[in-house]
Scaffold this motif. Structure first.
Motif, PDB file in Angstrom:
ATOM      1  N   ASP A  71       0.817  -1.227   0.000  1.00  0.00           N
ATOM      2  CA  ASP A  71       0.000   0.000   0.000  1.00  0.00           C
ATOM      3  C   ASP A  71       0.851   1.278   0.000  1.00  0.00           C
ATOM      4  O   ASP A  71       0.313   2.381   0.021  1.00  0.00           O
ATOM      5  N   GLN A  72       2.167   1.096   0.004  1.00  0.00           N
ATOM      6  CA  GLN A  72       3.071   2.241   0.149  1.00  0.00           C
ATOM      7  C   GLN A  72       2.810   3.343  -0.887  1.00  0.00           C
ATOM      8  O   GLN A  72       2.737   4.524  -0.545  1.00  0.00           O
ATOM      9  N   VAL A  73       2.656   2.946  -2.142  1.00  0.00           N
ATOM     10  CA  VAL A  73       2.541   3.952  -3.205  1.00  0.00           C
ATOM     11  C   VAL A  73       1.277   4.782  -3.023  1.00  0.00           C
ATOM     12  O   VAL A  73       1.318   6.018  -3.004  1.00  0.00           O
ATOM     13  N   ILE A  74       0.136   4.112  -2.828  1.00  0.00           N
ATOM     14  CA  ILE A  74      -1.117   4.866  -2.741  1.00  0.00           C
ATOM     15  C   ILE A  74      -1.198   5.625  -1.412  1.00  0.00           C
ATOM     16  O   ILE A  74      -1.705   6.754  -1.357  1.00  0.00           O
ATOM     17  N   ALA A  75      -0.654   5.046  -0.342  1.00  0.00           N
ATOM     18  CA  ALA A  75      -0.642   5.755   0.950  1.00  0.00           C
ATOM     19  C   ALA A  75       0.185   7.037   0.845  1.00  0.00           C
ATOM     20  O   ALA A  75      -0.135   8.054   1.474  1.00  0.00           O
ATOM     21  N   THR A  76       1.228   7.003   0.029  1.00  0.00           N
ATOM     22  CA  THR A  76       2.074   8.189  -0.156  1.00  0.00           C
ATOM     23  C   THR A  76       1.326   9.264  -0.947  1.00  0.00           C
ATOM     24  O   THR A  76       1.388  10.451  -0.607  1.00  0.00           O
ATOM     25  N   VAL A  77       0.628   8.852  -1.986  1.00  0.00           N
ATOM     26  CA  VAL A  77      -0.164   9.827  -2.765  1.00  0.00           C
ATOM     27  C   VAL A  77      -1.226  10.459  -1.855  1.00  0.00           C
ATOM     28  O   VAL A  77      -1.438  11.677  -1.872  1.00  0.00           O
ATOM     29  N   LEU A  78      -1.860   9.623  -1.042  1.00  0.00           N
ATOM     30  CA  LEU A  78      -2.887  10.130  -0.124  1.00  0.00           C
ATOM     31  C   LEU A  78      -2.282  11.138   0.861  1.00  0.00           C
ATOM     32  O   LEU A  78      -2.859  12.207   1.118  1.00  0.00           O
ATOM     33  N   ALA A  79      -1.118  10.799   1.403  1.00  0.00           N
ATOM     34  CA  ALA A  79      -0.464  11.696   2.367  1.00  0.00           C
ATOM     35  C   ALA A  79      -0.134  13.032   1.716  1.00  0.00           C
ATOM     36  O   ALA A  79      -0.342  14.106   2.298  1.00  0.00           O
ATOM     37  N   LYS A  80       0.378  12.960   0.489  1.00  0.00           N
ATOM     38  CA  LYS A  80       0.749  14.204  -0.204  1.00  0.00           C
ATOM     39  C   LYS A  80      -0.497  15.044  -0.480  1.00  0.00           C
ATOM     40  O   LYS A  80      -0.512  16.263  -0.279  1.00  0.00           O
ATOM     41  N   GLN A  81      -1.551  14.378  -0.929  1.00  0.00           N
ATOM     42  CA  GLN A  81      -2.785  15.098  -1.258  1.00  0.00           C
ATOM     43  C   GLN A  81      -3.391  15.748  -0.006  1.00  0.00           C
ATOM     44  O   GLN A  81      -3.718  16.936  -0.001  1.00  0.00           O
ATOM     45  N   VAL A  82      -3.520  14.967   1.054  1.00  0.00           N
ATOM     46  CA  VAL A  82      -4.112  15.490   2.295  1.00  0.00           C
ATOM     47  C   VAL A  82      -3.212  16.590   2.866  1.00  0.00           C
ATOM     48  O   VAL A  82      -3.688  17.671   3.239  1.00  0.00           O
ATOM     49  N   GLY A  83      -1.913  16.313   2.919  1.00  0.00           N
ATOM     50  CA  GLY A  83      -0.992  17.301   3.499  1.00  0.00           C
ATOM     51  C   GLY A  83      -1.050  18.623   2.763  1.00  0.00           C
ATOM     52  O   GLY A  83      -1.187  19.693   3.377  1.00  0.00           O
ATOM     53  N   ALA A  84      -0.965  18.564   1.432  1.00  0.00           N
ATOM     54  CA  ALA A  84      -0.912  19.805   0.650  1.00  0.00           C
ATOM     55  C   ALA A  84      -2.225  20.586   0.751  1.00  0.00           C
ATOM     56  O   ALA A  84      -2.219  21.803   0.956  1.00  0.00           O
ATOM     57  N   GLU A  85      -3.343  19.879   0.622  1.00  0.00           N
ATOM     58  CA  GLU A  85      -4.627  20.603   0.667  1.00  0.00           C
ATOM     59  C   GLU A  85      -4.883  21.171   2.056  1.00  0.00           C
ATOM     60  O   GLU A  85      -5.351  22.302   2.194  1.00  0.00           O
ATOM     61  N   GLN A  86      -4.584  20.393   3.083  1.00  0.00           N
ATOM     62  CA  GLN A  86      -4.795  20.892   4.450  1.00  0.00           C
ATOM     63  C   GLN A  86      -3.878  22.086   4.734  1.00  0.00           C
ATOM     64  O   GLN A  86      -4.287  23.062   5.354  1.00  0.00           O
ATOM     65  N   ALA A  87      -2.621  21.982   4.289  1.00  0.00           N
ATOM     66  CA  ALA A  87      -1.670  23.072   4.573  1.00  0.00           C
ATOM     67  C   ALA A  87      -2.104  24.350   3.867  1.00  0.00           C
ATOM     68  O   ALA A  87      -2.062  25.446   4.456  1.00  0.00           O
ATOM     69  N   ALA A  88      -2.526  24.238   2.599  1.00  0.00           N
ATOM     70  CA  ALA A  88      -2.921  25.445   1.863  1.00  0.00           C
ATOM     71  C   ALA A  88      -4.143  26.095   2.519  1.00  0.00           C
ATOM     72  O   ALA A  88      -4.190  27.320   2.703  1.00  0.00           O
ATOM     73  N   ARG A  89      -5.119  25.267   2.906  1.00  0.00           N
ATOM     74  CA  ARG A  89      -6.333  25.813   3.520  1.00  0.00           C
ATOM     75  C   ARG A  89      -6.021  26.380   4.910  1.00  0.00           C
ATOM     76  O   ARG A  89      -6.473  27.466   5.283  1.00  0.00           O
ATOM     77  N   ALA A  90      -5.226  25.646   5.675  1.00  0.00           N
ATOM     78  CA  ALA A  90      -4.933  26.063   7.047  1.00  0.00           C
ATOM     79  C   ALA A  90      -4.089  27.338   7.077  1.00  0.00           C
ATOM     80  O   ALA A  90      -4.269  28.186   7.958  1.00  0.00           O
ATOM     81  N   ALA A  91      -3.185  27.470   6.125  1.00  0.00           N
ATOM     82  CA  ALA A  91      -2.360  28.691   6.106  1.00  0.00           C
ATOM     83  C   ALA A  91      -3.250  29.906   5.847  1.00  0.00           C
ATOM     84  O   ALA A  91      -3.055  30.968   6.451  1.00  0.00           O
ATOM     85  N   ALA A  92      -4.253  29.745   4.986  1.00  0.00           N
ATOM     86  CA  ALA A  92      -5.195  30.855   4.741  1.00  0.00           C
ATOM     87  C   ALA A  92      -5.984  31.159   6.016  1.00  0.00           C
ATOM     88  O   ALA A  92      -6.207  32.328   6.365  1.00  0.00           O
ATOM     89  N   THR A  93      -6.380  30.109   6.730  1.00  0.00           N
ATOM     90  CA  THR A  93      -7.116  30.302   7.994  1.00  0.00           C
ATOM     91  C   THR A  93      -6.242  31.032   9.020  1.00  0.00           C
ATOM     92  O   THR A  93      -6.710  31.933   9.725  1.00  0.00           O
ATOM     93  N   ALA A  94      -4.978  30.628   9.081  1.00  0.00           N
ATOM     94  CA  ALA A  94      -4.076  31.260  10.063  1.00  0.00           C
ATOM     95  C   ALA A  94      -3.892  32.742   9.752  1.00  0.00           C
ATOM     96  O   ALA A  94      -3.865  33.578  10.663  1.00  0.00           O
ATOM     97  N   VAL A  95      -3.785  33.074   8.470  1.00  0.00           N
ATOM     98  CA  VAL A  95      -3.675  34.502   8.105  1.00  0.00           C
ATOM     99  C   VAL A  95      -4.948  35.223   8.557  1.00  0.00           C
ATOM    100  O   VAL A  95      -4.895  36.339   9.093  1.00  0.00           O
ATOM    101  N   GLN A  96      -6.090  34.573   8.403  1.00  0.00           N
ATOM    102  CA  GLN A  96      -7.365  35.177   8.805  1.00  0.00           C
ATOM    103  C   GLN A  96      -7.377  35.474  10.308  1.00  0.00           C
ATOM    104  O   GLN A  96      -7.843  36.533  10.743  1.00  0.00           O
ATOM    105  N   VAL A  97      -6.842  34.545  11.100  1.00  0.00           N
ATOM    106  CA  VAL A  97      -6.827  34.731  12.559  1.00  0.00           C
ATOM    107  C   VAL A  97      -5.907  35.893  12.941  1.00  0.00           C
ATOM    108  O   VAL A  97      -6.235  36.711  13.796  1.00  0.00           O
ATOM    109  N   LEU A  98      -4.758  35.974  12.277  1.00  0.00           N
ATOM    110  CA  LEU A  98      -3.832  37.062  12.637  1.00  0.00           C
ATOM    111  C   LEU A  98      -4.230  38.384  11.980  1.00  0.00           C
ATOM    112  O   LEU A  98      -3.805  39.456  12.423  1.00  0.00           O
ATOM    113  N   ALA A  99      -4.998  38.293  10.899  1.00  0.00           N
ATOM    114  CA  ALA A  99      -5.439  39.483  10.158  1.00  0.00           C
ATOM    115  C   ALA A  99      -4.247  40.391   9.838  1.00  0.00           C
ATOM    116  O   ALA A  99      -3.261  39.893   9.297  1.00  0.00           O
ATOM    117  N   SER A 100      -4.282  41.664  10.210  1.00  0.00           N
ATOM    118  CA  SER A 100      -3.206  42.567   9.772  1.00  0.00           C
ATOM    119  C   SER A 100      -1.847  42.137  10.324  1.00  0.00           C
ATOM    120  O   SER A 100      -0.815  42.369   9.691  1.00  0.00           O
TER     121      SER A 100
END
Ligand code: FAD
Length: 373
Positions: free
Chosen positions: A298-327
């Motif tokens: 399962d290594q190959v597909i688990a790696t694709v899943l990790a990359k997909q989840v990690g990247a999408e979560q990081a992009a969304r969460a970074a936008a959320t963090a900017v929202q919390v800190l605002a200016s």
């Protein structure tokens, strides 16, 4: 081994100190510092101890990568490139090639990896770089795009067409015919040393061809990219941790309407979302690393899943963090502003989110779409 990981993380923390913002603003990490980290084996942690590496397993190397990414995604990108070069050599090199190249990568020399070309981004089958035999030598011709860390590199691991298949070749960055052009003002990971690289009639000893023979291109790129995806996924965990820390600390202290903003339920909701994102990405990465360490199919597909989840979560969460800190987070120099730019790139590299989703859909169809369950 836990001690070794703790020491490795402490060394990276002390080397980075408070310099990540400056590196981001100047677009450069000092090369001596990279050499120092490289010679401590910290840029390719999974290389065997017998070859000068730390011999970390995937989970330990993942935590080292997350720890680096939490501080500086540019440095983590250099680490990903070095690790991917080492992994490619390990997987495809002959024993004497491993002994020749890997101690150099654990001894302070730096490496970059080149797949992408002007006409071959997501579609690497469109690669046209050639690696040809010329007597007892090799001739390499082609153009590679966006090679992370090429600005710092001593060695370039270049993929191309070879005979009736494909191959990877180790190219010294100072070989005649190699031209390295830094990419100016990248959106994020600004100090990762991205470059376009031209290779014109680059002449190399035949021994620089990894494995010494042609291989199927899909096998070659999928194997090399798997390491890159795993590394980027863990790097995203680092971005998520940095965002979670910055947002919670700010929300606990910044007062509006007479109370810390963390007490406003909509802000508290953002903090909860950040924690969920960080935990989700961590667990999916841990699962993928366990698959690597167990040699699971399962290594190959688990790696694709990790990359997909990690990247999408990081992009969304970074936008959320900017929202919390605002200016307070809306300017160069703010951790979350850097995370916001860096995280977006994670959705593009090592297989874009669209390409990862296609692979996941293919897997879903194969495992769930045939009425077997
Ligand atoms: P394209 O392939 O042109 O894609 C454009 C858009 O179309 C994307 O959204 C893509 O997902 C979508 N798309 C394409 N095909 C499909 C499809 N079949 N179905 C659905 N959507 C599709 N390359 C290296 O070789 N080495 C490196 O070290 C390296 N580092 C990089 C670092 C950074 C910061 C960046 C930005 C790039 C780097 N790259 C590197 C290049 C990277 O691998 C490519 O950018 C990536 O593969 C996407 O290719 P592209 O940019 O040409 O986009």
């Amino acid at each position: 081994m836990a001690d070794r990981l703790a020491t490795a993380l402490a060394t990276v923390r002390s080397a980075v100190g408070d310099q990540a913002e400056r590196w981001d603003l100047t677009g450069l990490i000092p090369r001596p510092l990279l050499r120092e980290l490289g010679s401590a084996g910290l840029l390719c942690g999974q290389v065997a101890e017998t070859l000068g590496g730390l011999g970390l397993n995937s989970l330990e190397n993942g935590e080292l990568t997350a720890g680096t990414g939490e501080l500086c995604s540019s440095l983590r990108s250099v680490q990903t490139s070095q690790g991917m070069a080492a992994w490619t050599i390990t997987r495809f090199g002959l024993p004497e090639q491993l002994r020749a190249w890997l101690p150099r990568l654990t001894g302070g020399e730096l490496a970059a990896v080149g797949f992408s070309e002007p006409g071959a981004g997501s579609d690497l089958a469109a690669m046209v770089t050639t690696i040809r035999r010329d007597g007892d030598q090799l001739l390499v011709d082609g153009r590679k795009k966006w090679m992370t860390a090429a600005r710092y590199a001593d060695l370039l691991v270049v993929f191309g067409r070879h005979e009736d298949g494909a191959a990877a070749v180790v190219v010294p960055a100072d070989a005649p015919g190699v031209r390295i052009q830094p990419i100016s003002d990248p959106l994020g990971c600004r100090a990762a040393g991205h470059c376009d690289v031209e290779l014109e009639a680059v002449r190399l000893p035949a021994g620089n061809l990894l494995g010494g023979a042609a291989l199927p291109l899909p096998l070659l790129v999928t194997t090399a990219l798997a390491y890159g995806r795993m590394s980027v996924a863990w790097g995203c965990v680092g971005i998520l941790r940095a965002c979670l820390t910055a947002a919670t600390r700010h929300a606990a202290t910044r007062q509006q309407f007479g109370v810390p903003i963390s007490q406003h339920q909509l802000t508290a909701g953002h903090l909860a979302d950040l924690l969920v994102a960080e935990q989700l990405a961590t667990r999916v990465c841990e699962h993928a690393s366990h698959c690597w360490d167990a040699g699971s199919a399962d290594q190959v597909i688990a790696t694709v899943l990790a990359k997909q989840v990690g990247a999408e979560q990081a992009a969304r969460a970074a936008a959320t963090a900017v929202q919390v800190l605002a200016s307070a987070g809306a300017q160069d120099g703010a951790v979350v502003a850097r995370a916001y730019r860096d995280a977006k790139l994670m959705e593009i590299i090592e297989g874009s989110s669209e390409l990862c989703r296609l692979l996941l859909a293919e897997h879903a169809l194969a495992t769930h779409g045939r009425g077997e369950r």
